[in-house]
Design a protein around this motif. Structure first.
Motif, PDB file in Angstrom:
ATOM      1  N   ASN A   1       0.785  -1.298   0.047  1.00 35.75           N
ATOM      2  CA  ASN A   1       0.080  -0.132   0.212  1.00 35.75           C
ATOM      3  C   ASN A   1       0.666   0.961   0.133  1.00 35.75           C
ATOM      4  O   ASN A   1       2.121   1.129   0.716  1.00 35.75           O
ATOM      5  CB  ASN A   1      -0.498  -0.367   1.169  1.00 35.75           C
ATOM      6  N   THR A   2       0.741   2.233  -1.282  1.00 33.98           N
ATOM      7  CA  THR A   2       1.458   3.566  -1.181  1.00 33.98           C
ATOM      8  C   THR A   2       0.259   4.968  -0.553  1.00 33.98           C
ATOM      9  O   THR A   2      -0.324   4.711  -1.248  1.00 33.98           O
ATOM     10  CB  THR A   2       2.550   3.668  -2.290  1.00 33.98           C
ATOM     11  N   TYR A   3       1.207   5.352  -0.306  1.00 33.13           N
ATOM     12  CA  TYR A   3       0.136   6.807  -0.173  1.00 33.13           C
ATOM     13  C   TYR A   3       1.422   7.925  -0.090  1.00 33.13           C
ATOM     14  O   TYR A   3       2.330   7.666  -0.367  1.00 33.13           O
ATOM     15  CB  TYR A   3       0.229   7.628   1.310  1.00 33.13           C
TER      16      TYR A   3
ATOM     17  N   GLY B   1       1.686   4.140  16.192  1.00 36.82           N
ATOM     18  CA  GLY B   1       2.890   4.516  15.009  1.00 36.82           C
ATOM     19  C   GLY B   1       2.598   4.265  13.467  1.00 36.82           C
ATOM     20  O   GLY B   1       2.936   4.158  13.514  1.00 36.82           O
ATOM     21  N   LYS B   2       1.167   3.441  13.705  1.00 37.48           N
ATOM     22  CA  LYS B   2       1.225   3.102  11.926  1.00 37.48           C
ATOM     23  C   LYS B   2      -0.263   3.801  11.987  1.00 37.48           C
ATOM     24  O   LYS B   2      -1.130   5.045  12.473  1.00 37.48           O
ATOM     25  CB  LYS B   2       0.238   2.057  12.066  1.00 37.48           C
ATOM     26  N   LEU B   3      -0.097   5.167  10.600  1.00 36.72           N
ATOM     27  CA  LEU B   3      -0.771   5.809   9.998  1.00 36.72           C
ATOM     28  C   LEU B   3      -2.076   5.912   8.889  1.00 36.72           C
ATOM     29  O   LEU B   3      -1.635   4.863   7.964  1.00 36.72           O
ATOM     30  CB  LEU B   3       0.584   7.129   8.816  1.00 36.72           C
ATOM     31  N   PHE B   4      -3.702   6.438  10.198  1.00 34.75           N
ATOM     32  CA  PHE B   4      -4.343   6.211   9.092  1.00 34.75           C
ATOM     33  C   PHE B   4      -5.119   7.105   8.098  1.00 34.75           C
ATOM     34  O   PHE B   4      -5.218   7.873   8.765  1.00 34.75           O
ATOM     35  CB  PHE B   4      -5.281   5.677   9.698  1.00 34.75           C
TER      36      PHE B   4
ATOM     37  N   PRO C   1      -3.111   0.754   6.541  1.00 39.70           N
ATOM     38  CA  PRO C   1      -2.383   1.722   6.934  1.00 39.70           C
ATOM     39  C   PRO C   1      -1.310   2.523   5.599  1.00 39.70           C
ATOM     40  O   PRO C   1      -1.188   1.634   5.075  1.00 39.70           O
ATOM     41  CB  PRO C   1      -0.905   0.836   7.900  1.00 39.70           C
ATOM     42  N   LEU C   2      -1.277   3.277   6.057  1.00 45.88           N
ATOM     43  CA  LEU C   2       0.633   4.430   5.296  1.00 45.88           C
ATOM     44  C   LEU C   2       1.608   3.521   4.918  1.00 45.88           C
ATOM     45  O   LEU C   2       1.569   3.367   3.165  1.00 45.88           O
ATOM     46  CB  LEU C   2      -0.450   5.338   5.084  1.00 45.88           C
ATOM     47  N   GLY C   3       1.668   2.972   5.469  1.00 52.33           N
ATOM     48  CA  GLY C   3       3.264   2.902   5.811  1.00 52.33           C
ATOM     49  C   GLY C   3       4.239   3.817   6.584  1.00 52.33           C
ATOM     50  O   GLY C   3       3.686   4.979   7.013  1.00 52.33           O
ATOM     51  N   ASP C   4       5.478   3.688   6.131  1.00 52.96           N
ATOM     52  CA  ASP C   4       6.898   4.135   7.083  1.00 52.96           C
ATOM     53  C   ASP C   4       6.855   4.640   5.281  1.00 52.96           C
ATOM     54  O   ASP C   4       6.896   4.829   4.773  1.00 52.96           O
ATOM     55  CB  ASP C   4       7.514   3.366   7.010  1.00 52.96           C
ATOM     56  N   THR C   5       7.314   6.102   5.913  1.00 58.93           N
ATOM     57  CA  THR C   5       8.178   6.796   5.203  1.00 58.93           C
ATOM     58  C   THR C   5       8.936   6.269   4.808  1.00 58.93           C
ATOM     59  O   THR C   5      10.472   5.888   5.511  1.00 58.93           O
ATOM     60  CB  THR C   5       8.408   8.744   5.714  1.00 58.93           C
ATOM     61  N   ALA C   6       8.581   6.841   3.750  1.00 60.59           N
ATOM     62  CA  ALA C   6      10.440   6.686   2.343  1.00 60.59           C
ATOM     63  C   ALA C   6      12.145   7.483   3.169  1.00 60.59           C
ATOM     64  O   ALA C   6      11.390   8.571   3.638  1.00 60.59           O
ATOM     65  CB  ALA C   6      10.326   6.796   0.590  1.00 60.59           C
TER      66      ALA C   6
ATOM     67  N   THR D   1       5.272   6.959   1.485  1.00 56.82           N
ATOM     68  CA  THR D   1       5.208   6.055   2.236  1.00 56.82           C
ATOM     69  C   THR D   1       4.667   4.616   1.075  1.00 56.82           C
ATOM     70  O   THR D   1       4.211   4.800   0.551  1.00 56.82           O
ATOM     71  CB  THR D   1       4.082   5.934   3.266  1.00 56.82           C
ATOM     72  N   TYR D   2       5.192   3.227   1.808  1.00 53.21           N
ATOM     73  CA  TYR D   2       5.383   2.218   1.441  1.00 53.21           C
ATOM     74  C   TYR D   2       5.059   0.891   2.856  1.00 53.21           C
ATOM     75  O   TYR D   2       5.599   1.852   3.684  1.00 53.21           O
ATOM     76  CB  TYR D   2       6.082   1.794   0.297  1.00 53.21           C
ATOM     77  N   SER D   3       3.701   0.275   2.050  1.00 53.56           N
ATOM     78  CA  SER D   3       3.678  -0.295   3.356  1.00 53.56           C
ATOM     79  C   SER D   3       3.451  -1.688   2.913  1.00 53.56           C
ATOM     80  O   SER D   3       2.423  -2.213   1.901  1.00 53.56           O
ATOM     81  CB  SER D   3       2.112   0.016   4.360  1.00 53.56           C
ATOM     82  N   SER D   4       4.100  -2.950   3.380  1.00 48.54           N
ATOM     83  CA  SER D   4       3.724  -4.293   3.273  1.00 48.54           C
ATOM     84  C   SER D   4       2.903  -5.269   4.130  1.00 48.54           C
ATOM     85  O   SER D   4       2.852  -4.742   5.198  1.00 48.54           O
ATOM     86  CB  SER D   4       5.461  -4.909   3.248  1.00 48.54           C
ATOM     87  N   ILE D   5       2.237  -5.408   2.534  1.00 50.08           N
ATOM     88  CA  ILE D   5       0.305  -5.761   3.791  1.00 50.08           C
ATOM     89  C   ILE D   5       0.769  -6.801   4.231  1.00 50.08           C
ATOM     90  O   ILE D   5       0.768  -8.393   3.494  1.00 50.08           O
ATOM     91  CB  ILE D   5      -0.603  -5.504   2.909  1.00 50.08           C
ATOM     92  N   ASN D   6      -0.188  -7.311   5.825  1.00 45.36           N
ATOM     93  CA  ASN D   6       0.362  -8.941   6.123  1.00 45.36           C
ATOM     94  C   ASN D   6      -1.452  -9.146   6.434  1.00 45.36           C
ATOM     95  O   ASN D   6      -2.281  -7.735   6.883  1.00 45.36           O
ATOM     96  CB  ASN D   6       1.512  -8.584   6.931  1.00 45.36           C
TER      97      ASN D   6
END
Lengths: 76, 487
Positions: free
Chosen positions: B277-279, B379-382, B307-312, B289-294
């Motif tokens: 997932n990316t934003y 800690g996760k961004l939505f 979740p949007l994931g961690d910032t690059a 941001t990118y997040s590997s979805i589990n």
């Protein structure tokens, strides 16, 4: 003569058959958007063995085009 | 770090591999593709320093070579959708003022046009260092005039490097090119594949775009980058059969909210797929941001999206609350770092409004105010919602004010636009229209609005409901639209 085509189009556009005119056309009828066009193609494919390709995806754009596509499939 | 140099290195190493597998023009090797790129680059160079190139070509080998030629030669390009209405293309031409238009179809302009030849080749491949911006992508503007987002060469190159790294593209991959070239999501596909030695496969026809599962299967796509609503489209058309996409190993979701149902549907059809997932807005170069979805992420269904994931690396996100203070809990997403755009092309007023220099605690820095409201939990961004009138339909950004203006002009009456069920409805005040009137209005708006921005229907009201502050009450209007469409 175009009753079948209108019924199919109404199914695809998720509206009443009364909302489909002889002159209804893609881009003119407010509900004939890209998703409705996909539904139309899938109905033709599943019910009339219509083979979806780039040409007919772009050219089946009116009630009479739908009728012609059906007749072509049913007449062999 | 440069895209041109990375591409050149790939050509040296993988010259005989297939660069593009285009259903229209056939297969082309990296070596041949580089010859076509050099043909464009040399043509652009003759126009002087850092010329502006408008690329009006269908998705495919020619368009990709025209873009890479711009990157290699030091030019700045703007890719447009050949399906856009003429009036919209005219507005883009008026703003961008290109030195050259590359077009294979009859674009109506007095500007110099290059009608490219797919068989053209040039052996001289020279990379020109350039400080000029890399590309300008035009998006919906609230005034009805498209805004051009200007991206620098370093930002472009850094984003592509990060995309390749996290998605793990290798030369054996077959990468889809699904989004229109006017949509910045296409940057990931085009440069991700062509600077990795992978094969790029355009989804150029409407059949490919509307029935992507068939294309993914028949073209043995391994990396697919798309908006999540396409998964709904596939699901609704019964195309997501179990194990129907065995070759797909990476799905990169971009441009709109990814929901748990998308993940579950795709996993069923492509059991080997890793979903990201990316934003990121166009203004910060595709995604930050990118997040590997589990599977654990699928539990978070209380939020509108995953979740949007961690910032690059090299980018930062701040949340600014409604009091204008930095918050750890929720606020408008404000972005800083190396992927920020220069601003809006030839539009200093809008640039000043959205790109500001502020001190958020680490000294003054330039940031972009996204208009996206988000919450942070564990800690996760939505992503929660937009704080303005911008919406997305199938990943395309649309300013509802632009739609309202087009309808108002056509209907000759006040109009607003709202989004319901992922569709746009225009609401016109003080008129009663029959079906024929509505068709006429939509025919008029089709001359200025892209097809994806066209209202699904037009609803009439005697007068707009108002809030206590005498503003148009959009919530009440949505209720009225719902009532009318349900009847």
């Amino acid at each position: 003569m175009t009753t079948t085509a209108k019924t199919i189009l109404a199914d695809a556009l998720e509206c009443s058959v009364d909302d489909i005119l002889d002159t209804s056309a893609r881009g003119m009828h407010p509900k004939w958007d890209s998703l409705a066009h996909v539904r139309l193609m899938l109905i033709l494919e599943s019910e009339y063995n219509f083979v979806i390709n780039n040409d007919n995806f772009e050219t089946v754009n009116t009630v009479s085009d739908i009728q012609s596509a059906i007749e072509e499939q049913t007449n062999g | 770090m440069s895209i041109a140099q990375d591409f050149f290195n790939i050509v040296q190493r993988y010259g005989n591999r297939i660069a593009v597998d285009d259903p229209e023009s056939g297969l082309i090797t990296y070596k041949d593709f580089a010859g076509l790129v050099a043909y464009f680059a040399n043509h652009y160079r003759q126009l002087g320093d850092a010329p502006r190139i408008l690329i009006h070509l269908p998705q495919g080998t020619l368009a990709y070579a025209a873009m890479m030629g711009s990157v290699v030669s030091g030019a700045t390009y703007a890719p447009v959708n050949v399906r856009s209405p003429d009036a919209r293309l005219d507005m883009i031409l008026d703003q961008f003022l290109p030195d050259l238009v590359v077009s294979s179809s009859g674009l109506n302009t007095n500007l110099p046009i290059l009608k490219p030849d797919i068989t053209a080749r040039c052996n001289e491949f020279t990379i020109a260092p350039s400080l000029a911006s890399s590309y300008v992508i035009f998006t919906s503007g609230s005034t009805g005039v498209p805004k051009g987002v200007e991206i620098t060469r370093p930002a472009h190159a850094r984003y592509v490097k990060k995309f390749i790294k996290y998605s793990g593209i290798i030369p054996e991959d077959r990468v889809s090119q699904h989004p229109a070239i006017s949509f910045d999501a296409s940057v990931s596909d085009i440069y991700g594949a062509l600077t990795s030695g992978a094969t790029l496969i355009p989804f150029g026809s409407n059949v490919d775009k509307m029935f992507p599962a068939r294309k993914i299967k028949s073209a043995m796509i391994s990396v697919w980058n798309s908006t999540s609503s396409v998964i709904d489209l596939m699901e609704n058309s019964g195309e997501l059969e179990p194990d129907s996409m065995p070759d797909l190993v990476v799905f990169n979701s971009c441009g709109e909210a990814l929901l748990p149902r998308h993940v579950l549907a795709l996993k069923k059809a492509a059991p080997n797929v890793q979903i990201y997932n990316t934003y990121g807005p166009t203004e910060t170069t595709v995604a930050i941001t990118y997040s590997s979805i589990n599977n654990d992420d699928l539990i978070c269904i209380k939020h509108p999206s995953l979740p949007l994931g961690d910032t690059a690396a090299g980018t930062r996100i701040y949340l600014i609350d409604s009091d204008g203070k930095v918050s750890d809990l929720e606020g408008e997403i404000v972005i800083a770092g190396e992927q920020l755009a220069v601003g809006y092309w030839n539009n200093p007023e809008q640039t000043k409004k959205s790109f500001r220099t502020v001190d958020i605690g680490q000294g003054p820095e330039r940031v972009y105010f996204t208009g996206d409201w988000a919450k942070k939990e564990n800690g996760k961004l939505f992503f929660i919602e937009r704080i303005d009138h911008q919406v997305k339909v199938n990943g395309y950004r649309i300013e509802l004010e632009e739609v309202a203006k087009a309808v108002s002009d056509a209907a000759k009456s006040a109009a607003v636009a709202v989004q319901l069920d992922n569709k746009i409805y225009a609401v016109v005040e003080g008129k009663v229209f029959n079906k024929s009137d509505i068709q006429d209005i939509l025919q008029t708006t089709a001359k200025t609005l892209d097809r994806y921005a066209q209202p699904f229907d037009i609803v009439c009201v005697d007068s707009f409901p108002k809030t206590e502050n005498d503003k148009v009450d959009l919530a009440a209007i949505k209720i009225e639209v719902r009532r009318q469409i349900d009847n």
